[in-house]
Design an enzyme around this catalytic site. Structure first.
Site, PDB file in Angstrom:
ATOM      1  CD  GLU A  82      -3.168  -1.097   2.018  1.00  0.00           C
ATOM      2  OE1 GLU A  82      -3.230  -0.205   2.874  1.00  0.00           O
ATOM      3  OE2 GLU A  82      -4.065  -1.953   1.849  1.00  0.00           O
ATOM      4  CE1 TYR A 122      -8.789  -6.371   4.326  1.00  0.00           C
ATOM      5  CE2 TYR A 122      -7.687  -4.557   3.211  1.00  0.00           C
ATOM      6  CZ  TYR A 122      -7.637  -5.701   4.000  1.00  0.00           C
ATOM      7  OH  TYR A 122      -6.426  -6.166   4.463  1.00  0.00           O
ATOM      8  CD  GLU A 149      -3.310  -6.094   3.095  1.00  0.00           C
ATOM      9  OE1 GLU A 149      -4.225  -5.378   3.560  1.00  0.00           O
ATOM     10  OE2 GLU A 149      -2.098  -5.836   3.245  1.00  0.00           O
TER      11      GLU A 149
HETATM   12  O1  AHR Z   1      -4.982  -6.045   6.907  1.00  0.00           O
HETATM   13  C1  AHR Z   1      -4.928  -4.879   7.689  1.00  0.00           C
HETATM   14  C2  AHR Z   1      -4.299  -3.730   6.953  1.00  0.00           C
HETATM   15  O2  AHR Z   1      -5.086  -3.385   5.861  1.00  0.00           O
HETATM   16  C3  AHR Z   1      -2.949  -3.971   6.350  1.00  0.00           C
HETATM   17  O3  AHR Z   1      -1.917  -3.822   7.262  1.00  0.00           O
HETATM   18  C4  AHR Z   1      -2.869  -2.917   5.289  1.00  0.00           C
HETATM   19  O4  AHR Z   1      -2.061  -3.298   4.214  1.00  0.00           O
HETATM   20  C5  AHR Z   1      -4.315  -2.711   4.896  1.00  0.00           C
HETATM   21  O5  AHR Z   1      -4.667  -1.385   4.872  1.00  0.00           O
END
Ligand code: AHR
Length: 516
Positions: free
Chosen positions: A186, A260, A316
């Site tokens: 990131e 996410y 992620e």
């Molecule tokens: O998974 C939690 C966090 O989410 C990680 O450290 C980061 O890469 C993302 O923003």
């Protein structure tokens, strides 16, 4: 040999589809089922690492119950040490005698003391216990190119070199095999707040000095976009290929992105277990959007790399809820409900459909953080619904994808003007068997699915379902099996046509035997 049913597509079916068993698609890399363990909250410390002196049974400090449970998932790779933590991590802090390791502060996650008890050797021991491929995330945000070069040499060099000698001083003679090496994390945010062009320059340097030593061949993963920031992906692709090139430069072998799922906003994402139907459907709409985003990044990459030599990595993903009441906001501890399992399974279907370009994915995170497989409370451990979704899907690892082609528009639910498909499906074949995955997202109605399996005879369907009366149902330390897989009745196979009745809010798998 099975013929296409002569019946017309049926409108009252939630899904009416065809699978051509003799026309396999790209291989579904097992690495799409990868995991992620960060120095964050209780993931590493307590989740994996309890130390050799702990009363909790352990092997060299790593808890036995967690390893045994995760081995059921055949975890293909494990990403470590972050996340945002990776860009504050200086690997030399975590090698050598434990008593001599510096105590630092984990400034990103909870401002707690990090005593570096778990470092490179402990992580590699964990990978050995799990029989999984290490995915090490390098520090581009606050580390140097020399640190990257030295860490890779320390890990993977076998002969007489400064870092190989240091590793031997620390008790490890042979080099380890390292599969994946992350170039940053990131970088547009916690990894340095860099612009894409700034990061690209730094990434070129780090990738160059993350050398292949001896027989070890690294897959370097250049840290990529947030969600649908396709411009970031394009900047990274421009470093390795010009439009019209057919062979990209061998600088990095994958480009990543993160995505996410939550119901609300980043400021108020919603609760893991207390949510309305509206929040439920908002979650599903968001989760299903992963298809659009994978397709968008893939399209950018296709323009520069039509032969798909460079892989796309979603390193992620998963649900991110408000932390459980009373827990440290910096620890990201959340419960995990049936809804989370369904978020996972619609991701799996999207991964399978995009397996030509998407080669790596890592759910965040394995134990006690975000969408976990396992939750611990001292010596106690429970499996989450998401754990079961992963276990039921393990048969897709390295299988040949079998596209599920719809014969009629599938059932939908209106979510604020967006038609969200209520059923998701995918299939694959491996070792003389076919595995069909079916998800019914509708929490209020059962769904019937019909799939004509053509091109080869199949027999002996064995069906398993993960379902709950309420999508908020979850496992607790007092009721660890409230949500668990069970055999599914109501499955028929007639002339190659598979018909399955799915309960509300359910994930099912059907395994069939291929005629030889
Ligand atoms: O998974 C939690 C966090 O989410 C990680 O450290 C980061 O890469 C993302 O923003």
């Amino acid at each position: 040999m099975t013929d296409l049913p002569t019946t017309a597509p049926e409108k009252d079916l939630a899904l009416d589809a065809v699978v051509d068993l003799d026309v396999p698609g790209p291989t579904i890399s097992r690495h799409l089922y990868g995991h992620f363990a960060e120095h964050l909250g209780r993931c590493i410390y307590e989740g994996f690492w309890v130390g050799e002196d702990s009363d909790i049974p352990n092997v060299g400090g790593i808890r036995t119950d967690v390893v045994e449970a995760l081995r059921e998932l055949a975890i293909p790779n494990l990403r470590w040490p972050g996340g945002c933590f990776a860009d504050t991590y200086h690997w030399r802090d975590g090698v050598g005698p434990a008593a001599d390791r510096p105590r630092i502060v984990n400034t990103h996650w909870g401002d707690v003391v990090e005593d570096n008890a778990f470092g490179t050797h402990e992580f590699m021991a964990l990978c050995d216990l799990l029989d999984t491929a290490p995915y090490i995330s390098g520090n581009v945000g606050s580390g140097t190119v020399q640190e990257t070069a030295d860490w890779v040499e320390y890990l993977t060099r076998g002969d007489d070199s400064p870092m190989a000698r240091l590793r031997r001083e620390h008790g490890r003679d042979e080099p380890w095999g390292v599969s994946f090496f992350g170039i940053g994390n990131e970088p547009w945010g916690c990894g340095g707040n860099l612009r894409a062009d700034q990061f690209a320059s730094l990434a070129r340097q780090h990738a160059t000095y993350a050398r292949d030593h001896g027989g070890n061949k690294l897959v370097r993963v250049a840290a990529g976009a947030s969600d649908d920031d396709y411009a970031w992906t394009e900047t990274l692709m421009q470093q390795v290929a010009k439009l019209g090139d057919t062979e990209p430069r061998d600088l990095w072998q994958m480009v990543s992105f993160h995505f996410y799922t939550f119901a609300g906003t980043w400021g108020d994402k919603g609760s893991a277990t207390r949510f309305s139907r509206d929040e439920y459907w908002a979650t599903m709409r968001k989760a299903l959007d992963v298809r659009r985003i994978i397709a968008g990044h893939s399209a950018v990459m296709d323009a520069y790399d039509p032969q798909a030599r460079i892989g796309l990595a979603l390193d992620e993903w998963g649900t991110w809820w408000n932390v459980e009441p009373g827990t440290n906001p910096g620890f990201l501890y959340q419960q995990n409900a049936m809804r989370d399992a369904l978020v996972a399974t619609v991701h799996f279907d999207a991964f399978h459909d995009h397996a030509r370009r998407l080669r790596l994915a890592n759910i965040a995170q394995t134990v006690n953080v975000l969408q976990s497989m396992l939750l611990t409370d001292g010596a106690r451990m429970i499996k989450t619904p998401t754990f079961h979704a992963f276990a039921m899907s393990a048969g897709h690892h390295d299988a040949a994808g079998l596209p599920v082609r719809e014969r009629a528009a599938r059932a939908t639910h209106d979510v604020d003007g967006t038609a969200v498909g209520t059923v998701s499906a995918s299939a694959s074949t491996k070792d003389g068997a076919v595995l069909v995955s079916l998800t019914n997202l509708d929490p209020d109605a059962a769904s019937t699915v019909r799939i004509a399996l053509r091109g080869q005879a199949v027999s002996d369907p064995v069906a398993t379902v993960l379902a709950a009366d309420d999508p908020a149902a979850h496992n607790t330390f007092d009721a660890p099996d409230a949500v668990a897989p069970r055999p599914l009745d109501g499955v028929t196979l007639d002339g190659g046509v598979l018909t399955v009745q799915l309960p509300p809010a359910a994930f099912a798998t059907v395994r069939l035997t291929l005629a030889s």
